[in-house]
Design an enzyme around this catalytic site. Structure first.
Site, PDB file in Angstrom:
ATOM      1  N   LEU A   1      37.993  84.863  78.425  1.00 13.70           N
ATOM      2  CA  LEU A   1      39.414  84.842  78.055  1.00 13.70           C
ATOM      3  C   LEU A   1      40.112  83.558  78.545  1.00 13.70           C
ATOM      4  O   LEU A   1      41.338  83.506  78.625  1.00 13.70           O
ATOM      5  CB  LEU A   1      40.144  86.082  78.597  1.00 13.70           C
ATOM      6  N   GLY A   2      39.330  82.566  78.893  1.00 17.34           N
ATOM      7  CA  GLY A   2      39.909  81.259  79.208  1.00 17.34           C
ATOM      8  C   GLY A   2      40.640  81.201  80.536  1.00 17.34           C
ATOM      9  O   GLY A   2      41.639  80.491  80.680  1.00 17.34           O
ATOM     10  N   SER A   3      40.116  81.935  81.542  1.00 14.42           N
ATOM     11  CA  SER A   3      40.794  81.962  82.852  1.00 14.42           C
ATOM     12  C   SER A   3      40.823  80.581  83.498  1.00 14.42           C
ATOM     13  O   SER A   3      41.860  80.154  84.015  1.00 14.42           O
ATOM     14  CB  SER A   3      40.093  82.956  83.783  1.00 14.42           C
TER      15      SER A   3
ATOM     16  N   ALA B   1      40.634  77.606  82.112  1.00 15.52           N
ATOM     17  CA  ALA B   1      41.522  76.683  81.376  1.00 15.52           C
ATOM     18  C   ALA B   1      42.978  76.969  81.728  1.00 15.52           C
ATOM     19  O   ALA B   1      43.778  76.050  81.944  1.00 15.52           O
ATOM     20  CB  ALA B   1      41.312  76.822  79.872  1.00 15.52           C
ATOM     21  N   ALA B   2      43.343  78.253  81.811  1.00 12.61           N
ATOM     22  CA  ALA B   2      44.738  78.611  82.119  1.00 12.61           C
ATOM     23  C   ALA B   2      45.113  78.131  83.518  1.00 12.61           C
ATOM     24  O   ALA B   2      46.215  77.604  83.726  1.00 12.61           O
ATOM     25  CB  ALA B   2      44.928  80.118  81.992  1.00 12.61           C
TER      26      ALA B   2
ATOM     27  N   LEU C   1      38.202  86.842  85.344  1.00  8.89           N
ATOM     28  CA  LEU C   1      37.575  85.549  85.621  1.00  8.89           C
ATOM     29  C   LEU C   1      36.210  85.408  84.931  1.00  8.89           C
ATOM     30  O   LEU C   1      35.347  86.269  85.073  1.00  8.89           O
ATOM     31  CB  LEU C   1      37.396  85.403  87.133  1.00  8.89           C
ATOM     32  N   GLY C   2      36.057  84.333  84.189  1.00  9.04           N
ATOM     33  CA  GLY C   2      34.757  84.032  83.579  1.00  9.04           C
ATOM     34  C   GLY C   2      34.371  84.995  82.476  1.00  9.04           C
ATOM     35  O   GLY C   2      33.218  85.064  82.067  1.00  9.04           O
TER      36      GLY C   2
ATOM     37  N   ASP D   1      39.721  75.718  74.643  1.00 11.88           N
ATOM     38  CA  ASP D   1      40.403  76.565  75.640  1.00 11.88           C
ATOM     39  C   ASP D   1      41.658  75.898  76.191  1.00 11.88           C
ATOM     40  O   ASP D   1      42.717  76.518  76.292  1.00 11.88           O
ATOM     41  CB  ASP D   1      39.492  76.820  76.848  1.00 11.88           C
TER      42      ASP D   1
HETATM   43  O1  PMV Z   1      33.913  81.540  78.049  1.00  7.91           O
HETATM   44  P1  PMV Z   1      34.927  80.468  77.875  1.00  7.91           P
HETATM   45  O2  PMV Z   1      36.310  81.010  77.732  1.00  7.91           O
HETATM   46  O3  PMV Z   1      34.799  79.410  78.925  1.00  7.91           O
HETATM   47  O4  PMV Z   1      34.626  79.737  76.471  1.00  7.91           O
HETATM   48  C1  PMV Z   1      33.491  78.930  76.270  1.00  7.91           C
HETATM   49  C2  PMV Z   1      33.474  78.446  74.850  1.00  7.91           C
HETATM   50  C3  PMV Z   1      32.286  77.558  74.463  1.00  7.91           C
HETATM   51  O5  PMV Z   1      32.441  77.223  73.079  1.00  7.91           O
HETATM   52  C4  PMV Z   1      30.964  78.286  74.627  1.00  7.91           C
HETATM   53  C5  PMV Z   1      32.248  76.273  75.285  1.00  7.91           C
HETATM   54  C6  PMV Z   1      33.415  75.341  74.994  1.00  7.91           C
HETATM   55  O6  PMV Z   1      33.754  74.551  75.894  1.00  7.91           O
HETATM   56  O7  PMV Z   1      33.972  75.359  73.884  1.00  7.91           O
END
Ligand code: PMV
Length: 337
Positions: A117-119, A121-122, A113-114, A164
């Site tokens: 790795l886009g948790s 968004a998934a 989480l956080g 994401d």
């Molecule tokens: O940490 P993540 O998986 O939420 O990725 C953030 C990516 C950013 O470019 C910093 C923000 C975005 O919304 O693209």
């Protein structure tokens, strides 16, 4: 119960710069969030999860105040975890045209989480898909990606790119530049993930880059350079055989660009001691390149290594909590049994 799953992702190139309209290339990995949904007779929502920092708690909302059942964990944690689910369900209600619809939701996730790795968004992608299908409707991946983006963007106060959510909905490698989103061809890359067990605050990190850009005009050049190296990386991927072995030359070239990308993210202030340590551990082992992935501040790095040396070195590295090989997830969101 209707269950959907959606993959997490790593950024090969371009996080943060993508917020300013530069291109980014994320690619989906076989670590998934699974969301099960059952429509309710009333318009309440009940969420159950062992993940999402809720640690086995159940949260319920949407009823009259005196019926509202809260959990005994700090409200900011509940808010952070449920904010994404709440927005996802609003999007699902809108998609099915029933603003009153209530749902029982169960979430499982094997995405840290956080951690970049886009948790979230998934979870958002899988939740919208499962809630829409549980209501007897269907939703196309493009509309799903757009709705998931709207949900994430609302939770993150308008500071989110489409990267994401689009990647999680579509799977594979994708290219995102502003509102222009499309799948791209990429060979199976030997991705190794190192996770420090922590997480960065995406909103704060994005705001930090904005503040740096406002204070120092030349920071904009750093952002543009990330865009340039991302375009270079895209060309390398496009020239490779998507069904073939990437080969040592491509891995060296992609690795150099990933190293370059990490250095520039570091300059923008979004790396951390543990991320830098894991990046250097990977490089000093056998990785052809390594960089942080996602917002930074803590969380995950991604390295390229066909052999075992990087994983072994990361396993024994004090700053690394977990390491694993990540396969490209060719499938994005999907229905589960
Ligand atoms: O940490 P993540 O998986 O939420 O990725 C953030 C990516 C950013 O470019 C910093 C923000 C975005 O919304 O693209």
């Amino acid at each position: 119960m209707t269950t959907s799953s959606a993959p997490g992702k790593v950024y090969l190139f371009g996080e943060h710069a993508v917020v300013y309209g530069e291109p980014a290339v994320p690619c989906a990995i076989e670590r998934r969030a699974r969301v099960s949904v059952e429509p309710r007779d009333d318009h309440r929502v009940r969420v159950e999860s062992d993940d999402l920092t809720l640690d086995g708690f159940t949260v319920e909302w949407g009823g009259p105040a005196d019926e509202h059942h809260d959990v005994d964990v700090p409200s900011n944690l509940v808010e952070a975890a449920t904010g994404y689910v709440d927005e996802a369900l609003s999007q699902a209600r809108d998609a099915i045209g029933d603003p009153e619809a209530g749902f029982d939701v169960t979430i499982e996730s094997d995405i840290p989480l956080g951690g970049g790795l886009g948790s979230s968004a998934a979870v958002v992608v899988a939740a919208i898909d499962a809630a829409v299908r549980a209501s007897g409707e269907t939703i196309e991946p493009e509309e799903l990606a757009d709705r998931a983006y709207q949900a994430e963007s609302t939770v993150q106060g308008g500071e989110a790119s489409r990267a994401d959510t689009y990647c999680s909905a579509m799977g594979g490698a994708v290219r995102v530049e502003g509102d222009d989103t499309r799948p791209i061809e990429a060979p199976e890359l030997p991705l190794v993930i190192g996770y420090d067990g922590g997480a960065g605050d995406t909103g704060e990190l994005v705001a930090g880059v904005r503040a740096l850009k406002e204070e120092y005009g030349f920071a904009a050049d750093t952002v543009e350079t990330i865009g340039d190296l991302t375009r270079e990386g895209e060309q390398l991927l496009a020239a490779a055989d998507p069904d073939g072995d990437p080969g040592p030359v491509l891995l060296e070239e992609l690795g150099d660009l990933m190293d370059f990308n990490h250095g520039l993210l570091s300059a923008l202030g979004v790396s951390s001691r543990s991320l830098d340590r894991m990046v250097w551990t990977a490089r000093e082992a056998d990785a052809t390149g390594a960089k942080l992935t996602g917002a930074g501040g803590g969380g995950c790095i991604v390295a390229l290594d066909e052999g075992q040396a990087t994983r072994r070195a990361l396993e024994y590295s004090p700053g690394c909590d977990q390491t694993f090989r990540a396969e490209l997830a060719t499938e994005g969101v999907r229905a589960e049994e």
